[in-house]
Enzyme design. Structure first.
Site, PDB file in Angstrom:
ATOM      1  N   ARG A   1     -10.616 -21.988  12.695  1.00  0.00           N
ATOM      2  CA  ARG A   1     -10.854 -20.560  12.939  1.00  0.00           C
ATOM      3  C   ARG A   1     -12.363 -20.335  13.016  1.00  0.00           C
ATOM      4  O   ARG A   1     -13.093 -20.656  12.081  1.00  0.00           O
ATOM      5  CB  ARG A   1     -10.236 -19.718  11.816  1.00  0.00           C
ATOM      6  CG  ARG A   1     -10.539 -18.259  11.972  1.00  0.00           C
ATOM      7  CD  ARG A   1      -9.941 -17.353  10.908  1.00  0.00           C
ATOM      8  NE  ARG A   1     -10.603 -16.065  11.081  1.00  0.00           N
ATOM      9  CZ  ARG A   1     -11.165 -15.367  10.103  1.00  0.00           C
ATOM     10  NH1 ARG A   1     -11.112 -15.782   8.857  1.00  0.00           N
ATOM     11  NH2 ARG A   1     -11.785 -14.247  10.373  1.00  0.00           N
ATOM     12  N   HIS A  40     -16.433 -10.634  14.060  1.00  0.00           N
ATOM     13  CA  HIS A  40     -16.504 -10.901  12.616  1.00  0.00           C
ATOM     14  C   HIS A  40     -17.845 -10.360  12.091  1.00  0.00           C
ATOM     15  O   HIS A  40     -18.799 -11.111  11.901  1.00  0.00           O
ATOM     16  CB  HIS A  40     -16.374 -12.409  12.379  1.00  0.00           C
ATOM     17  CG  HIS A  40     -16.144 -12.807  10.940  1.00  0.00           C
ATOM     18  ND1 HIS A  40     -15.138 -13.662  10.541  1.00  0.00           N
ATOM     19  CD2 HIS A  40     -16.796 -12.487   9.800  1.00  0.00           C
ATOM     20  CE1 HIS A  40     -15.185 -13.839   9.229  1.00  0.00           C
ATOM     21  NE2 HIS A  40     -16.196 -13.142   8.752  1.00  0.00           N
ATOM     22  N   GLU A  80     -11.360  -8.157   9.048  1.00  0.00           N
ATOM     23  CA  GLU A  80     -11.507  -7.269   7.886  1.00  0.00           C
ATOM     24  C   GLU A  80     -12.184  -5.933   8.162  1.00  0.00           C
ATOM     25  O   GLU A  80     -13.237  -5.632   7.581  1.00  0.00           O
ATOM     26  CB  GLU A  80     -12.310  -7.979   6.798  1.00  0.00           C
ATOM     27  CG  GLU A  80     -11.705  -9.261   6.307  1.00  0.00           C
ATOM     28  CD  GLU A  80     -12.530  -9.905   5.188  1.00  0.00           C
ATOM     29  OE1 GLU A  80     -13.726  -9.616   5.079  1.00  0.00           O
ATOM     30  OE2 GLU A  80     -11.957 -10.688   4.435  1.00  0.00           O
ATOM     31  N   ASN A 128      -6.952 -12.359   4.418  1.00  0.00           N
ATOM     32  CA  ASN A 128      -7.994 -13.089   3.706  1.00  0.00           C
ATOM     33  C   ASN A 128      -7.808 -12.759   2.240  1.00  0.00           C
ATOM     34  O   ASN A 128      -7.986 -11.618   1.816  1.00  0.00           O
ATOM     35  CB  ASN A 128      -9.385 -12.636   4.162  1.00  0.00           C
ATOM     36  CG  ASN A 128      -9.663 -13.039   5.603  1.00  0.00           C
ATOM     37  OD1 ASN A 128      -8.915 -13.814   6.204  1.00  0.00           O
ATOM     38  ND2 ASN A 128     -10.747 -12.528   6.160  1.00  0.00           N
ATOM     39  N   TYR A 149      -8.550 -13.703  -1.808  1.00  0.00           N
ATOM     40  CA  TYR A 149      -9.396 -14.414  -2.759  1.00  0.00           C
ATOM     41  C   TYR A 149      -9.021 -14.147  -4.211  1.00  0.00           C
ATOM     42  O   TYR A 149      -9.026 -15.057  -5.028  1.00  0.00           O
ATOM     43  CB  TYR A 149     -10.872 -14.010  -2.563  1.00  0.00           C
ATOM     44  CG  TYR A 149     -11.477 -14.528  -1.283  1.00  0.00           C
ATOM     45  CD1 TYR A 149     -12.174 -15.732  -1.268  1.00  0.00           C
ATOM     46  CD2 TYR A 149     -11.352 -13.833  -0.076  1.00  0.00           C
ATOM     47  CE1 TYR A 149     -12.736 -16.222  -0.099  1.00  0.00           C
ATOM     48  CE2 TYR A 149     -11.911 -14.323   1.092  1.00  0.00           C
ATOM     49  CZ  TYR A 149     -12.600 -15.508   1.081  1.00  0.00           C
ATOM     50  OH  TYR A 149     -13.153 -16.007   2.234  1.00  0.00           O
ATOM     51  N   GLU A 177      -8.187 -16.753   5.438  1.00  0.00           N
ATOM     52  CA  GLU A 177      -9.269 -17.180   4.530  1.00  0.00           C
ATOM     53  C   GLU A 177      -8.731 -17.266   3.115  1.00  0.00           C
ATOM     54  O   GLU A 177      -8.006 -16.373   2.663  1.00  0.00           O
ATOM     55  CB  GLU A 177     -10.437 -16.182   4.497  1.00  0.00           C
ATOM     56  CG  GLU A 177     -11.330 -16.210   5.691  1.00  0.00           C
ATOM     57  CD  GLU A 177     -12.464 -15.186   5.612  1.00  0.00           C
ATOM     58  OE1 GLU A 177     -12.954 -14.880   4.500  1.00  0.00           O
ATOM     59  OE2 GLU A 177     -12.850 -14.696   6.689  1.00  0.00           O
TER      60      GLU A 177
HETATM   61  C1  BGC Z   1     -15.426 -12.683   4.983  1.00  0.00           C
HETATM   62  C2  BGC Z   1     -16.319 -13.900   5.109  1.00  0.00           C
HETATM   63  C3  BGC Z   1     -17.056 -14.107   3.803  1.00  0.00           C
HETATM   64  C4  BGC Z   1     -16.032 -14.367   2.719  1.00  0.00           C
HETATM   65  C5  BGC Z   1     -16.601 -14.725   1.359  1.00  0.00           C
HETATM   66  C6  BGC Z   1     -14.684 -12.601   3.669  1.00  0.00           C
HETATM   67  O1  BGC Z   1     -14.577 -11.276   3.290  1.00  0.00           O
HETATM   68  O2  BGC Z   1     -14.559 -12.614   6.068  1.00  0.00           O
HETATM   69  O3  BGC Z   1     -17.184 -13.732   6.188  1.00  0.00           O
HETATM   70  O4  BGC Z   1     -18.016 -15.095   3.888  1.00  0.00           O
HETATM   71  O5  BGC Z   1     -15.245 -13.210   2.555  1.00  0.00           O
HETATM   72  O6  BGC Z   1     -17.389 -13.734   0.843  1.00  0.00           O
END
Ligand code: BGC
Length: 526
Positions: A103, A148, A194, A334, A336, A415
């Site tokens: 990607r 992006h 995003e 995405n 985290y 992500e």
């Molecule tokens: C973004 C990335 C960023 C990553 C880590 C995401 O929100 O798409 O560009 O580097 O988070 O912070």
């Protein structure tokens, strides 16, 4: 003599690595074969974060080039990881990992330095074409993000970028150029990365260009944190829908492609068992995730947002609703981390601690305050990113939320990644915590897939340490370390783990892998 010294240092190195190896062996067992056939496994990057080559070969200045002078750390993307000149070796790197997808995003200001007010830069078309051809040759599917976070500064200067509806037409023009040049070879297209996070940073907090905000969120020279993010997101959604329509009508059939949008998707769980906090967690999901996804699936903003925002939230005309509805073939998430959510409608939310979100007494946040700890206990292990904690179950929860709300639309996890804490800087190549992060998140992703979610791919953020936006080069998410003075890439332990995972080897193979030795040789050189 020389040989002995090398052997000695290798053994010393392996002894140093021993705790790392034990930790790798002792954690969860997850295999590529736990996922359906044809599942995409890749790495993700974005143009501004790695390419560099500022103003080279006809490229124009972007919003980030313009903004970076304001970053307190003095970092910028002028050189970044110099991927523009080193992409062939990075492609070889990905190939050696065994990924079947990559990607990446296309730099708008490299392709159209002045947006639709200027010429197409053919050098940029050739550059991205070469990337696409070379990855395809190695069995790697391109998964292209059109936008992006970076765009030509020209569009900001002319009419205020995403705050203006004119940006919609500019985006469609850019998307059309991408489709015309690459859609014969690219099957997976994400229109915008995003929108929800971008407008939060750019127009609520003012920490991304164009750095607009108002109190209590921040002190910027200009802006309105209550209204501007809603306007900008509205323009981004309509831009997405118009580009998606164009793709469907003119390009999709060429390679039977798919088009979608990518949302920043934290998971939210209630801070307490109170029904108010349970409702607050649902509202947080609606105000953050469904804000972007409801319009592109159902044609309008979530009812929760309509209810609390009143006239601040833009209205779509019936033509716009029709355009937006079902304008995606897949949802990109995405993911985290996870937050605790606390209600601020029925209880007061005084934000006097740094883990709590400011401005939570306003509709923009759905009257929810978010926390990363409960009774002094953190929600998970900390990482190098403030408010990003390791909460693997969040992956299952967010995927199932999206599955249920959007009738099992195809999902790609576009992500997922771990940034090493700063204090681990010296040993951050031996990133056992990153390996355990991916293994545990992947095992919950596999669980969601077993529970019926139509997940089609997973991309690690990111291939190599990069320019992490306002955090500059200090935050490190990469599978490869980048030695900044030389820009050499050095595999971290996690690169070896990903390679073994992708070849279906078991975790313990990390121990016997020749990767450690080659890693060590490179490491010794610095
Ligand atoms: C973004 C990335 C960023 C990553 C880590 C995401 O929100 O798409 O560009 O580097 O988070 O912070």
């Amino acid at each position: 003599m020389k040989k002995n010294t090398t052997t000695g240092s290798v053994s010393r190195f392996l002894i140093l690595l021993l705790p790392a190896i034990v930790a790798v062996k002792s954690s969860i067992d997850i295999k590529r074969s736990d996922f359906p056939d044809g599942f995409l496994f890749g790495t993700a990057t974005s143009a501004y974060q790695i390419e560099g080559a500022y103003l080279e070969d006809g490229s124009g200045p972007s919003n980030w080039d313009h903004f970076c002078g304001n970053l307190p750390n003095g970092d910028n993307g002028y050189i970044a990881e110099d991927y523009y000149h080193r992409y062939m070796e990075d492609i070889e790197r990905m190939h050696s990992l065994g990924v079947n997808a990559y990607r990446f995003s296309i730099s708008w200001s490299r392709v159209l330095p002045k947006g639709k007010f200027g010429e197409v830069n053919q050098a940029a078309i050739i550059f991205y074409s070469k990337i696409i051809d070379n990855i395809l040759l190695r069995g790697i599917q391109p998964f292209v993000t059109i936008h992006h976070f970076d765009y030509p500064q020209e569009l900001e200067d002319r009419y205020g970028g995403w705050l203006s509806p004119l940006m919609q037409e500019d985006f469609v023009y850019f998307a059309e150029i991408c489709f015309k040049n690459f859609a014969d070879r690219v099957k997976y297209w994400a229109t915008i990365n995003e929108p929800n996070l971008f407008v939060e940073m750019a127009y609520v907090r003012g920490t991304y260009p164009p750095a607009r905000c108002s109190p209590p969120y921040g002190n910027c020279a200009q802006g309105n944190s209550d209204v501007e993010p809603l306007t900008a997101a509205n323009n981004m959604l309509l831009a997405h829908a118009k580009a998606s329509k164009l793709y469907g009508e003119q390009f999709k059939l060429e390679v039977n492609g798919m088009i979608g949008i990518i949302v920043h998707a934290f998971m939210y769980i209630p801070l307490t068992d109170n029904k108010e906090d349970k409702e607050a967690a649902k509202r947080a999901l609606a105000f953050n995730v469904a804000w972007i996804l409801d319009p592109v699936v159902f044609g309008d903003y979530p009812p929760e947002m309509r209810c609390y925002h009143g006239n601040e939230l833009p209205n779509f005309s019936s033509d716009e609703r029709a355009l937006l509805r079902d304008s995606i073939d897949f949802i990109g998430i995405n993911h985290y981390s996870t937050f605790y959510a606390k209600d601020c409608i029925y209880s007061s939310c005084i934000c006097n601690d740094s883990s709590c979100t400011k401005g939570n007494d306003r509709p923009l946040r759905g009257f929810v305050s978010t926390f990363v700890e409960r009774n002094g206990v953190p929600i998970g292990e900390p990482t190098g990113m403030i408010r990003f904690f390791v909460v693997p179950k969040g992956m299952e929860d967010i995927v199932l939320y999206v599955k249920d709300r959007y009738h099992n639309k195809a999902i790609f996890v576009t992500e997922n990644g771990y940034s090493s804490p700063d204090n681990e800087d010296k040993s951050y190549q031996h990133d056992v915590k990153r390996i355990n992060f991916h293994k545990s998140y992947l095992s919950y992703l596999a669980k969601a897939t077993r529970n019926g979610a139509d997940v089609r791919g997973y991309f690690i953020w990111t291939l190599m340490d990069d320019f992490e936006w306002a955090n500059g080069y200090k935050t490190k998410f990469g599978l490869y370390r980048v030695h900044l003075p030389t820009l050499n890439r050095i595999p971290k332990l996690s690169a070896g783990w990903y390679r073994d995972f992708l070849s279906n080897a078991s975790s313990s193979d990390v121990e016997s892998s020749d990767y450690i030795l080659s890693d060590e040789k490179k490491y010794m050189a610095y």
